[in-house]
Design a protein around this motif. Sequence first.
Motif, PDB file in Angstrom:
ATOM      1  N   MET A 413      62.402  43.661  78.283  1.00  0.00           N
ATOM      2  CA  MET A 413      62.844  45.033  78.005  1.00  0.00           C
ATOM      3  C   MET A 413      63.070  45.230  76.518  1.00  0.00           C
ATOM      4  N   GLU A 414      62.581  46.332  75.998  1.00  0.00           N
ATOM      5  CA  GLU A 414      62.810  46.675  74.597  1.00  0.00           C
ATOM      6  C   GLU A 414      64.151  47.404  74.460  1.00  0.00           C
ATOM      7  N   THR A 415      64.698  47.357  73.264  1.00  0.00           N
ATOM      8  CA  THR A 415      65.973  48.018  72.997  1.00  0.00           C
ATOM      9  C   THR A 415      65.808  49.025  71.874  1.00  0.00           C
ATOM     10  N   VAL A 416      66.369  50.207  72.067  1.00  0.00           N
ATOM     11  CA  VAL A 416      66.422  51.185  70.984  1.00  0.00           C
ATOM     12  C   VAL A 416      67.817  51.126  70.379  1.00  0.00           C
ATOM     13  N   LEU A 417      67.850  50.884  69.084  1.00  0.00           N
ATOM     14  CA  LEU A 417      69.137  50.760  68.392  1.00  0.00           C
ATOM     15  C   LEU A 417      69.451  52.083  67.697  1.00  0.00           C
ATOM     16  N   MET A 418      70.272  52.882  68.374  1.00  0.00           N
ATOM     17  CA  MET A 418      70.602  54.209  67.859  1.00  0.00           C
ATOM     18  C   MET A 418      71.990  54.150  67.230  1.00  0.00           C
ATOM     19  N   GLY A 419      72.054  53.586  66.025  1.00  0.00           N
ATOM     20  CA  GLY A 419      73.345  53.342  65.384  1.00  0.00           C
ATOM     21  C   GLY A 419      74.069  54.631  65.029  1.00  0.00           C
ATOM     22  N   LEU A 420      75.404  54.559  65.045  1.00  0.00           N
ATOM     23  CA  LEU A 420      76.243  55.711  64.694  1.00  0.00           C
ATOM     24  C   LEU A 420      77.234  55.384  63.586  1.00  0.00           C
ATOM     25  N   GLY A 421      77.237  54.117  63.139  1.00  0.00           N
ATOM     26  CA  GLY A 421      78.152  53.716  62.071  1.00  0.00           C
ATOM     27  C   GLY A 421      77.604  54.124  60.718  1.00  0.00           C
ATOM     28  N   LEU A 422      78.424  53.896  59.685  1.00  0.00           N
ATOM     29  CA  LEU A 422      78.004  54.134  58.302  1.00  0.00           C
ATOM     30  C   LEU A 422      78.151  52.835  57.516  1.00  0.00           C
ATOM     31  N   PRO A 423      77.377  52.681  56.427  1.00  0.00           N
ATOM     32  CA  PRO A 423      77.480  51.446  55.646  1.00  0.00           C
ATOM     33  C   PRO A 423      78.895  51.188  55.127  1.00  0.00           C
ATOM     34  N   GLY A 424      79.685  52.239  54.928  1.00  0.00           N
ATOM     35  CA  GLY A 424      81.044  52.064  54.411  1.00  0.00           C
ATOM     36  C   GLY A 424      82.101  51.924  55.498  1.00  0.00           C
ATOM     37  N   ASP A 425      81.703  51.597  56.721  1.00  0.00           N
ATOM     38  CA  ASP A 425      82.669  51.496  57.826  1.00  0.00           C
ATOM     39  C   ASP A 425      83.546  50.247  57.763  1.00  0.00           C
ATOM     40  N   ARG A 426      83.202  49.286  56.887  1.00  0.00           N
ATOM     41  CA  ARG A 426      83.998  48.057  56.707  1.00  0.00           C
ATOM     42  C   ARG A 426      84.135  47.276  57.995  1.00  0.00           C
ATOM     43  N   ILE A 427      83.039  47.151  58.726  1.00  0.00           N
ATOM     44  CA  ILE A 427      83.118  46.358  59.949  1.00  0.00           C
ATOM     45  C   ILE A 427      83.391  44.906  59.568  1.00  0.00           C
ATOM     46  N   HIS A 428      84.164  44.243  60.370  1.00  0.00           N
ATOM     47  CA  HIS A 428      84.624  42.855  60.158  1.00  0.00           C
ATOM     48  C   HIS A 428      85.581  42.747  58.957  1.00  0.00           C
ATOM     49  N   SER A 429      85.917  43.822  58.295  1.00  0.00           N
ATOM     50  CA  SER A 429      86.780  43.785  57.108  1.00  0.00           C
ATOM     51  C   SER A 429      88.068  44.563  57.386  1.00  0.00           C
ATOM     52  N   PRO A 430      89.046  44.417  56.474  1.00  0.00           N
ATOM     53  CA  PRO A 430      90.250  45.240  56.608  1.00  0.00           C
ATOM     54  C   PRO A 430      89.891  46.730  56.481  1.00  0.00           C
ATOM     55  N   ASN A 431      90.681  47.571  57.129  1.00  0.00           N
ATOM     56  CA  ASN A 431      90.508  49.028  57.054  1.00  0.00           C
ATOM     57  C   ASN A 431      89.185  49.515  57.625  1.00  0.00           C
ATOM     58  N   GLU A 432      88.745  48.847  58.701  1.00  0.00           N
ATOM     59  CA  GLU A 432      87.570  49.330  59.437  1.00  0.00           C
ATOM     60  C   GLU A 432      87.816  50.777  59.859  1.00  0.00           C
ATOM     61  N   ARG A 433      86.750  51.561  59.869  1.00  0.00           N
ATOM     62  CA  ARG A 433      86.898  52.967  60.203  1.00  0.00           C
ATOM     63  C   ARG A 433      85.612  53.498  60.831  1.00  0.00           C
ATOM     64  N   PHE A 434      85.727  54.669  61.449  1.00  0.00           N
ATOM     65  CA  PHE A 434      84.576  55.305  62.087  1.00  0.00           C
ATOM     66  C   PHE A 434      84.629  56.779  61.708  1.00  0.00           C
ATOM     67  N   TYR A 435      83.489  57.293  61.273  1.00  0.00           N
ATOM     68  CA  TYR A 435      83.421  58.668  60.780  1.00  0.00           C
ATOM     69  C   TYR A 435      83.341  59.616  61.979  1.00  0.00           C
ATOM     70  N   LEU A 436      84.368  60.444  62.149  1.00  0.00           N
ATOM     71  CA  LEU A 436      84.460  61.237  63.377  1.00  0.00           C
ATOM     72  C   LEU A 436      83.298  62.214  63.561  1.00  0.00           C
ATOM     73  N   PRO A 437      82.788  62.844  62.483  1.00  0.00           N
ATOM     74  CA  PRO A 437      81.610  63.688  62.715  1.00  0.00           C
ATOM     75  C   PRO A 437      80.450  62.899  63.339  1.00  0.00           C
ATOM     76  N   ASN A 438      80.325  61.617  62.982  1.00  0.00           N
ATOM     77  CA  ASN A 438      79.287  60.795  63.616  1.00  0.00           C
ATOM     78  C   ASN A 438      79.600  60.528  65.090  1.00  0.00           C
ATOM     79  N   PHE A 439      80.878  60.427  65.400  1.00  0.00           N
ATOM     80  CA  PHE A 439      81.285  60.237  66.801  1.00  0.00           C
ATOM     81  C   PHE A 439      80.817  61.445  67.622  1.00  0.00           C
ATOM     82  N   TYR A 440      81.117  62.651  67.120  1.00  0.00           N
ATOM     83  CA  TYR A 440      80.754  63.847  67.882  1.00  0.00           C
ATOM     84  C   TYR A 440      79.238  64.052  67.919  1.00  0.00           C
TER      85      TYR A 440
END
Length: 457
Positions: A413-440
């Motif tokens: 099975m193939e996977t489509v990666l439809m990302g919603l994060g931003l490069p500045g989301d600081r994943i795995h780092s302190p102050n991780e965040r998610f941009y709410l307009p991207n959530f909606y």
Amino acid sequence: MSDPILYAHSQRERYLSELQAFLRIPSVSTQPEHDADTAVAAQWLADLLRAAGLENVQLIPTAGHPLVYADWLHAGSGAPTVLIYGHYDVQPAEPFELWYTPPFEPVVRDEYVYARGASDNKGQIFAHVKGVEALLQANGRLPVNVKFIVEGEEESGGASLAAFIPQHKTMLAANVALVSDSAILSPEQPAIVYGLRGICYLYLDVTGPARDLHSGSFGGGINNPLNALAHIIARLKDEEGHILIPGFYDRVRPLSAEERAILAQFPLDEAAWLAESGAPQAWGEPEYTLVERLGARPTLDVHGIIGGYTGPGGKTVLPASVHAKLSMRLVPDQDPEEIRHLFTQYVHSITPPSVRVTISGGHGAPASITDYRIPAMQAARAAYREAFGREPVLMREGGSIPVVGQFQQHLGMETVLMGLGLPGDRIHSPNERFYLPNFYRGIEASIHFLQRYASLA
Ligand code: BES
Ligand code: ZN
């Protein structure tokens, strides 16, 4: 029948407060003291899926953390099935002192929600739960069959799901997998990831004397394991970033001219990217572009070294044993097991007889590449156009999502990666965040994807 997009719009406040409740659960899969929290997160998600109108909701026990499964399979004969994957576990939040607000007390500031796991992956998987919920609430049905499989061990290697997949092919069978666990370039520039790197993660232990020794009495006569470890590490890679393990590159699939052309068009703002990193200069194999090095070339990195005296003041000691954690990011067609073997052989060959090495633990996952011409990719492009107002660019991602290669390998099975994060989301780092307009927009993109895919597949 009403409009699911309008319905989703009308529910934004509730969606946000539910996401915040999810973010309050510290489901750190790799830390045993959070095992109970991780179980709570699984149960919480299962309840949420049931409330969204999904059926067959199950908490599936494993040797590690439970899997959460749910489906809705009434789209009618001939309708395709989409398997939506995500993970409810998060990375450790340490170092706590660098967080402006506590990692498991989500706060909204300047259109971002701040919390560990906000972007990776709770916010992103949530967008699909809510997309499906909005379709079911507005229309009473979905345009395609949908299955959810959400794991609790992605951040610690995903061993339980890896074991589950080959034994539950029918349960997981679908035409395509849909995963949002990556980033787009900016709120105005969506991106589809068509390649992910794999990984081979290892622990390296170097031991020498039976106990810590006085460096005056023994120094010069006994090899210091910490110096020996530093030598071994120094011989893994040259100063330009070429990996020195014999055979390491043998299976690396060469980049085609077509792919190099696609990657050359990728609009990476190198100065902004460098500024975001905080490093003084970019670095790496000079014969490849930065974009190629970040997604299409393998790497080797040390993540931690433990050893010797690190307390206040000096202590003159030869440590008895020292440890390193390291990983190699892999590209198609490198095999994690084979790489582990090559690494082990090489490290043994360069270890002097004055110390002992042991290589253990860790985890591995193959890299993956998805054909960017398949119908699901077209559906994702259309979904991004409709929700974000712009055609997505194609990119290869340097991070790893172990399950994608496993879906390919065991389920075809193939996977489509439809990302919603931003490069500045600081994943795995302190102050991780998610941009709410991207959530909606992500909720809308999920709705559009399922509608589009129904007519394209
Ligand atoms: N969401 C990430 C993968 C990712 C990272 C995608 C950066 C896009 C950009 C995922 O949760 C992750 O961190 N995976 C681990 C896997 C590993 C522990 C096997 C990774 O890449 O380190
Ligand atoms: Zn992650």
